[in-house]
Write an enzyme that holds these catalytic residues in place. Sequence first.
Site: not given
Length: 266
Positions: A19, A69, A88, A135, A164, A166, A260
């Site tokens: 990112n 996540n 990830r 994403r 994201h 959030d 997060c």
Amino acid sequence: MSRLLVCPPDYFDIAYEINPWMHRANAVNRERAVQQWHRLMQVLEEDVGAVLERMKPVPGLPDLVFTANAGLVVGRQAVPSRFRYPERQKEEAYFEDWFRLHGYEILTLERDLYFEGAGDLLGFSEFWFGGDRQRTDIQAFPLLSEWFHREIIPLELVDNRFYHLDTCFCPLSGGELLYYPSAIDRYGQEAIADRIDLGRRLVVPEREALAFACNAVCVGKHVVLPSGCPDTEALLVSRGYLTHSIALDEFLKSGGSAKCLTLALD
């Protein structure tokens, strides 16, 4: 009381770049990151009254600390995430194992249907908002809506700094929405306006949005957010919320902050 899943930052690092915030040259100060994480946990437990469930960190998974996540939890059902980036994807098995070990019924998405958990699905009791394009695949939302009998309104994220939902969008317990509209496409902004009255929409200034003011944890009338966001704090206080600001700049190096670092389990 709220229950939150967290993971200690024992192996937190900038090991790759997926990112705009992540730069391997911008090394994490591990000691400072650990101090900041423990301070966040202390505030959540002692000042906010949250119950924390800690999962074990894993070497080689530097972003496991970002438990938002891990997936989506509704009641005793959990949908583990399907990460877009291979870096990830190794986390998926550990999150799923944690859910299964703690008695959750696992609902599984297809391998190629990307969905990054509570980082991209937020909302209120009667309807949810889903962040897509960067994403999470918009095609995941009809299936999740069917499983949980909730309307999901897609919001296209158009600024890659807010990758994201959030990072730019925080529903509050009193029905207000704390958000940064410019991170969301015009259709999404109109959809928000159709569902949430103007007086309940709390707009964060760009400078504080870039400090991740919206990446906050709301438990009752308490809001925990990163330090350096005085205008956002004043806005929240004017609506009767108690704010707790915490230095979390080590985690911002990876594009994360308070929200997060937590996953709501209730």
